[in-house]
Enzyme design. Sequence first.
Site, mmCIF file in Angstrom:
data_model
loop_
_atom_site.group_PDB
_atom_site.id
_atom_site.type_symbol
_atom_site.label_atom_id
_atom_site.label_comp_id
_atom_site.label_asym_id
_atom_site.label_seq_id
_atom_site.Cartn_x
_atom_site.Cartn_y
_atom_site.Cartn_z
ATOM 1 C CG ASN A 232 -1.870 -1.049 1.385
ATOM 2 O OD1 ASN A 232 -2.300 -1.597 0.374
ATOM 3 N ND2 ASN A 232 -2.262 -1.380 2.602
ATOM 4 N N GLY B 244 1.506 -1.235 3.813
ATOM 5 C CA GLY B 244 0.878 -2.509 3.445
ATOM 6 C C GLY B 244 1.492 -3.597 4.309
ATOM 7 C CG LEU C 32 -1.069 -10.834 24.842
ATOM 8 C CD1 LEU C 32 -0.847 -11.596 26.143
ATOM 9 C CD2 LEU C 32 -2.557 -10.761 24.507
ATOM 10 N N GLY D 8 3.561 -8.449 26.046
ATOM 11 C CA GLY D 8 4.340 -9.481 25.374
ATOM 12 C C GLY D 8 3.499 -10.360 24.472
ATOM 13 C CG ASP E 12 2.977 -4.989 9.462
ATOM 14 O OD1 ASP E 12 2.167 -5.939 9.528
ATOM 15 O OD2 ASP E 12 2.652 -3.858 9.071
HETATM 16 O O1 RIB Z 1 0.242 -2.829 9.730
HETATM 17 C C1 RIB Z 1 0.343 -1.508 9.261
HETATM 18 C C2 RIB Z 1 -0.114 -1.438 7.845
HETATM 19 O O2 RIB Z 1 -1.489 -1.753 7.793
HETATM 20 C C3 RIB Z 1 0.002 -0.083 7.201
HETATM 21 O O3 RIB Z 1 1.248 0.116 6.593
HETATM 22 C C4 RIB Z 1 -1.182 -0.048 6.243
HETATM 23 O O4 RIB Z 1 -0.802 0.007 4.907
HETATM 24 C C5 RIB Z 1 -2.008 -1.275 6.575
HETATM 25 O O5 RIB Z 1 -1.826 -2.274 5.649
#
Ligand code: RIB
Length: 322
Positions: free
Chosen positions: A23, A51, A237, A241, A268
């Site tokens: 994204n 993204g 969490l 953790g 992420d």
């Molecule tokens: O986890 C964060 C991401 O969630 C952002 O970068 C956004 O693009 C969504 O996908």
Amino acid sequence: MNAASATSATSATRKVVVVGSANVDAVIELQRFPVPGETVLGRTLQWLPGGKGANQAVAACRLGVPTVAVMAVGDDEFGRQVLATLDAEGADTHYVRPVAGPPTGLAVVSVDDGGENTIVVVPGANASLAPSDVDGIASLLQEGDVLLLQLEVPVETSRTAAAIARACGARVLLNAAPLGGVSAPLDDLLALTDVLILNETEARLLAGVPDHQDDADWSALAAQLSRRGPQAVVLTLGEDGAVVHGPDGGWHQSAFATDVVDTTGAGDAFCGAVAAALAQAETLPVAVRRGCAAGAFAVTKAGAQRALPSAQDVEGLMGGVS
Ligand code: RIB
């Protein structure tokens, strides 16, 4: 394992293949979120690469693991920028397809003064990532490799990729995010998943637990979700953790304390670090510990990809202990 080699690529390193979203993030900083029907003024607007798929691919790259991105972007300026960022981070982008028609996926990310975020994603080209786009991963994946999935591309595409990975002897990691708005059944995908990673909100949604129930038993919930197919369920969490339910029972991994600037992309960072560690033939407990360190590092900086740690950053937070 000594600290110096804890998170660097080793001879045992395999690859991480990410089938997921890319994204452009419209990131708005504001004092507080509006309530329904209210308008508030934001302070700043930035356009950043994002993204969940691309973020997790960049996370694995920064940790020194060969990473392949399988994604769809629009045939537009945002798509070219997103692709250029993945290239610059060292990801293999041969499987990133510019599609004619829909624009590159867009996420409107609002970050308040407490560092919390709300995110609305318009999938755009991500919705065009088709099962035929993942056929090629059969020639990429081998035993020991890791396929990393999220839920910002069609579930059928992820399910097809997971089936291919299983047939190749690769491990399947599913980050069940975002769950809101996903209407396709997930049972077939869960049955093909080795490690399921999700946060409290997603765990409640997937298990059908009401979100007004404050005293959720996270260990029991992780065990319950593992009965849907995954060999291991990792429940993140935040500052508490992570709770894990694995084949040999459950355990809790403490968080690493850091100052929160922006929580965007922390999940992420966690998923990318877990995938990278498993590709380096580490155990799940080591992978989850590194994931917690990577997530804790990511909240200290603004932006999703900008905040992702290097191997040295992760080692630094863990105090040199794997
Ligand atoms: O986890 C964060 C991401 O969630 C952002 O970068 C956004 O693009 C969504 O996908």
